[in-house]
Design a protein around this motif. Structure first.
Motif, short mmCIF file in Angstrom:
data_model
loop_
_atom_site.label_atom_id
_atom_site.label_comp_id
_atom_site.label_asym_id
_atom_site.label_seq_id
_atom_site.Cartn_x
_atom_site.Cartn_y
_atom_site.Cartn_z
N GLY A 26 0.70 -1.18 0.03
CA GLY A 26 0.12 -0.03 -0.04
C GLY A 26 0.91 1.25 0.01
O GLY A 26 0.11 2.26 -0.14
N LEU A 27 2.11 0.97 0.11
CA LEU A 27 2.96 2.34 -0.04
C LEU A 27 3.39 2.89 -1.27
O LEU A 27 2.98 1.91 -2.22
CB LEU A 27 4.37 2.17 0.86
N PRO A 28 3.57 4.18 -1.54
CA PRO A 28 4.04 4.37 -2.96
C PRO A 28 5.31 4.03 -3.54
O PRO A 28 6.37 4.60 -3.78
CB PRO A 28 4.01 6.00 -2.86
N LEU A 29 5.00 2.63 -3.89
CA LEU A 29 6.59 2.06 -4.64
C LEU A 29 6.11 1.23 -5.75
O LEU A 29 5.04 0.74 -5.75
CB LEU A 29 7.07 0.94 -3.26
N THR A 68 15.89 -4.13 -2.41
CA THR A 68 15.66 -3.13 -3.51
C THR A 68 14.33 -2.60 -3.38
O THR A 68 13.31 -3.11 -3.07
CB THR A 68 15.45 -4.15 -4.86
N ILE A 69 14.39 -1.23 -3.67
CA ILE A 69 13.31 -0.30 -3.47
C ILE A 69 13.36 0.96 -4.46
O ILE A 69 14.37 1.36 -4.64
CB ILE A 69 13.34 0.58 -1.92
N VAL A 70 12.28 0.89 -5.16
CA VAL A 70 12.03 1.66 -6.37
C VAL A 70 10.74 2.45 -6.18
O VAL A 70 9.64 1.85 -5.93
CB VAL A 70 11.94 0.95 -7.67
N PRO A 71 10.98 3.73 -5.30
CA PRO A 71 9.83 4.54 -5.08
C PRO A 71 8.82 4.86 -6.34
O PRO A 71 9.43 5.04 -7.45
CB PRO A 71 10.18 5.74 -4.13
N HIS A 72 7.46 5.64 -6.21
CA HIS A 72 6.96 6.14 -7.11
C HIS A 72 7.70 7.36 -7.75
O HIS A 72 8.32 7.86 -6.78
CB HIS A 72 5.58 6.47 -6.41
N PRO A 73 7.53 7.91 -9.00
CA PRO A 73 8.12 8.80 -9.71
C PRO A 73 8.12 10.05 -8.76
O PRO A 73 8.84 10.92 -9.05
CB PRO A 73 7.66 8.85 -10.97
N ASP A 74 6.98 10.42 -8.12
CA ASP A 74 7.03 11.51 -7.26
C ASP A 74 7.19 11.41 -6.10
O ASP A 74 7.16 12.46 -5.00
CB ASP A 74 5.31 12.17 -7.52
N TYR A 109 17.07 2.08 -5.39
CA TYR A 109 18.15 1.81 -4.60
C TYR A 109 18.12 0.45 -4.16
O TYR A 109 17.15 -0.23 -3.89
CB TYR A 109 18.56 2.68 -3.21
N SER A 110 19.30 -0.23 -4.12
CA SER A 110 19.55 -1.36 -3.57
C SER A 110 20.46 -1.29 -2.28
O SER A 110 21.41 -0.49 -2.42
CB SER A 110 20.10 -2.40 -4.63
N SER A 111 20.16 -2.08 -1.31
CA SER A 111 21.24 -2.13 -0.17
C SER A 111 21.55 -3.65 0.28
O SER A 111 20.88 -4.45 -0.03
CB SER A 111 20.59 -1.25 0.91
#
Length: 323
Positions: A26-29, A68-74, A109-111
């Motif tokens: 449910g998060l902007p990802l 790995t996290i890719v957020p929403h473009p905004d 980003y990847s961590s």
């Protein structure tokens, strides 16, 4: 061990233990993935403060894990490592005490790291752009705000850590659910202003910024795409090299830089982590161990169970019983 001396962190209430998918749902990802690479319990300890244009997280995870996290473009992410064991790496850059990693580009980003305790801010870019413009008279697009590391140093870094903790503490009287609290509008606006001030001071005046080399990240992402296309028939190193358009040595170096593990070892751990998520999924009836193993390309159930047990400290059947 590398650590920032913030002993009061452990005294904050509101912790919750959940699986990766449940915590980030449910998060902007656009993408959220965790792969356990070292032995231990695959359980997050997470606290979330949720506002209209900002999300504040306090998280910890004991085993060695790549994410790995890719957020929403905004949206963009400010990641603040606090405690960790060994090296804690973001997009190939090794974290140092009082670093802040900014992720504002399309690659996310990847961590990778173990014994991690992080503070992080998710912020809506449009809101931050407005705040930045009102404080500086400049639009945020006027500066290079992309994936980068800002070295705060002990004094400013400690103040920034405490500022985030104060924001979290101010939200405990607004519970939304287990481990989740509402971020008050006034507190949210104040923190937006503080972050804008940080960008002005560090990015423009001090220029204490180092940019990430995103080539290794893009190489492993291309390799992972073909890996996901061949779920039941894992691709060979040659297949991965062809998809990533690099040689075997380059592929190996990129995976080690981004995830701290060779390609096959990382991708096998990824499959095992996916299996655990399927066993613990709340939807539908419990799956069988054999069906899950076959669906992820493990043709030998006994070998699969042994590898699973060595990573998570329990056999698949035990995970199903805990569900």
């Amino acid at each position: 061990m590398k650590a920032v001396p913030e002993s009061h962190l452990s005294r904050l209430p509101g912790k919750t233990h959940q699986t990766h998918q449940a915590l980030w749902r449910g998060l902007p990802l656009l993408q959220s993935e965790a792969v356990q690479l070292g032995p231990g319990s695959h359980a997050y300890e997470m606290l979330q403060i949720i506002g209209r244009d900002m999300l504040v997280f306090r998280s910890s995870f004991a085993p060695k894990m790549a994410s790995t996290i890719v957020p929403h473009p905004d949206w963009m992410v400010f990641m603040v490592p606090v405690h960790w064991l060994g090296d804690h790496v973001f997009n190939g850059q090794v974290a140092r005490p009082f670093d802040v990693f900014v992720f504002a580009g399309p690659d996310g980003y990847s961590s990778i790291g173990a014994g991690r305790h992080n503070l992080s801010l998710g912020m809506r870019k449009s809101k931050l752009r407005e705040t930045f413009a009102s404080l500086s008279g400049r639009y945020i697009d006027d500066i290079a705000l992309d994936n980068q590391r800002i070295a705060l140093g002990p004094d400013l870094g400690t103040r920034f850590h405490r500022r985030i903790l104060e924001t979290i503490a101010a939200s405990f009287d607004e519970p939304l659910g287990p481990g989740k609290f509402a971020l008050k509008a006034g507190v949210e606006n104040d923190l937006f202003a503080d972050v804008a001030d940080l960008i002005i001071a560090q990015t423009i005046e001090d220029n204490a910024v180092s940019s990430s080399n995103l080539e290794p990240v893009r190489v492993v992402r291309r390799a992972e795409e073909i890996f996901e296309d061949y779920v039941t028939n894992p691709p060979s190193i040659a297949d991965l090299c062809k998809a990533a358009n690099v040689g075997a040595r380059k592929l190996h170096l990129c995976f080690n830089e981004v995830y701290g593990a060779p390609p096959i070892a990382y991708l096998q751990a990824k499959r095992l982590t996916q299996a655990r998520s399927l066993f613990l999924a709340e939807e539908g009836p419990p799956p069988s161990v054999k069906d899950v193993a076959l669906s992820l390309g493990f043709t030998h159930s006994g070998r699969f169970a042994k590898r699973y047990q060595s990573l998570f400290g329990e056999f698949p059947s035990e995970t199903l019983e805990s569900r």
